[in-house]
Write an enzyme that holds these catalytic residues in place. Sequence first.
Site, PDB file in Angstrom:
ATOM      1  CG  ASP A  46       2.688  -0.984  -5.475  1.00 36.58           C
ATOM      2  OD1 ASP A  46       3.348   0.058  -5.307  1.00 36.58           O
ATOM      3  OD2 ASP A  46       2.853  -2.021  -4.793  1.00 36.58           O
ATOM      4  NE  ARG A  88       3.925  -1.487   3.916  1.00 40.68           N
ATOM      5  CZ  ARG A  88       3.223  -2.152   4.844  1.00 40.68           C
ATOM      6  NH1 ARG A  88       3.240  -3.459   4.892  1.00 40.68           N
ATOM      7  NH2 ARG A  88       2.497  -1.514   5.738  1.00 40.68           N
ATOM      8  CG  LEU A 120       6.725  -3.281  -7.033  1.00 40.02           C
ATOM      9  CD1 LEU A 120       7.347  -4.676  -7.112  1.00 40.02           C
ATOM     10  CD2 LEU A 120       5.290  -3.324  -7.555  1.00 40.02           C
ATOM     11  CG  HIS A 121       4.483   1.507  -1.391  1.00 41.99           C
ATOM     12  ND1 HIS A 121       4.153   2.011  -2.620  1.00 41.99           N
ATOM     13  CD2 HIS A 121       3.631   2.074  -0.517  1.00 41.99           C
ATOM     14  CE1 HIS A 121       3.143   2.856  -2.479  1.00 41.99           C
ATOM     15  NE2 HIS A 121       2.800   2.913  -1.213  1.00 41.99           N
ATOM     16  NE  ARG A 122      -0.950   1.168  -3.326  1.00 43.91           N
ATOM     17  CZ  ARG A 122      -1.215   2.269  -2.646  1.00 43.91           C
ATOM     18  NH1 ARG A 122      -1.653   2.191  -1.402  1.00 43.91           N
ATOM     19  NH2 ARG A 122      -1.078   3.439  -3.182  1.00 43.91           N
TER      20      ARG A 122
END
Length: 368
Positions: free
Chosen positions: A289, A245, A210-212
């Site tokens: 994502d 992030r 997950l990084h969006r």
Amino acid sequence: MKRFAIVAGARPNFMKIAPILRELDQRPELTTVLIHTGQHYDRNLSDVFFEELGIRKPDISLGVGSGSHAQQTADVMVAIEKVLLEADESGQPFDRLIVVGDVNSTLAAAVAATKVHVPVAHVEAGLRSFDRSMPEEINRLVTDSISDLLLCSEPAGQENLLREGQPADRVHLVGNVMIDTLLTQVERARQRPTLSELSLEPEGYGVVTLHRPANVDDSSTLSELLQVMAEISDRLPLVFPIHPRTSARVKEFGLQSIIEAAPKVQLLEPQGYLDFLCLTSQAKVIVTDSGGLQEESTALGVPCLTMRPNTERPVTCDQGSGTLIGNSASLLREQLEAVLQGTYKQGQCPELWDGYAARRIVEVLTRS
Ligand code: UD1
């Protein structure tokens, strides 16, 4: 002799440039300058990919680093313009610049080149999520609108560009260059000891990424997603290589306790290409994502639960092993149950995701 430049900046670019650069370097009539913008600079997000994929050292490193969107884009533009305006020792300017994907470096290089009259070829052109809140959608729209060669990975890309009024002779369906790399590396990746080092059995675990910004920059969304992961891990152990992030947001929002309370969620550093492919290729399910991982899971035939409300890569859901989940915990539970029960849909590998996309790209580049 023609002189090309090819640009890479962030992690998902490296596996796309590797096969293109290899093909370009085999053409005696071309010289190709490799430019690394430095958007990603951590070893695990950059150097590891060069080593594992046998990409030669960049000829030019711009070292731009992180920043706000405007800052990062501007820094790449200024630095790349300077490179493009410098002719080589023989006085030859660049005949073409090649950009891949949809990161800030892609957009910046395309804008700078077009303004100094270096024609741009965009690899992975035409993908549209129709969601302008995604920074990548803006990058895709602008890059495509100023590129004179548009090289598409799936039919939706071609259809979008033609609908936007691009002339048909600029638009080419060439297939998926990221899958060229996957197909050449998957057997080698599976030989690695990654699973045993993490005490995992083939098809006995799931991979999460997950990084969006839409998923990780809002504390309640991120908290809910982590809670669902914790819940899933009771049924299926999960490995979660965490992007810098996301890791920063987990700390900032004080959400570490959710992961700490779930012993079957293994948090990992960002993985190199081969260790990650070793993990994904033998996973029971992938929850992500990421754009690239949607495509890789389709090529691998591994179920992919896509934590986004939309996708610019519709072939991964229409033909491939992907399903759009948005951030719905109930849909995620339902589809995961289908995976565990063996009733999840069977996907197919799309046309031209066959390992020869880079060859087709270089054929288009050399005859244009
Ligand atoms: C970028 C791309 C995204 C892609 C993703 C893959 C844009 C707009 N986004 O997002 O499309 O899916 O890469 O990883 O280009 N950082 C590090 N080390 C690094 C690089 C970044 O710690 O080597 C940290 C920095 O705190 C930085 C943050 O990660 O501010 C975000 O990096 P950035 O390149 O701006 O965007 P990504 O979220 O990685």
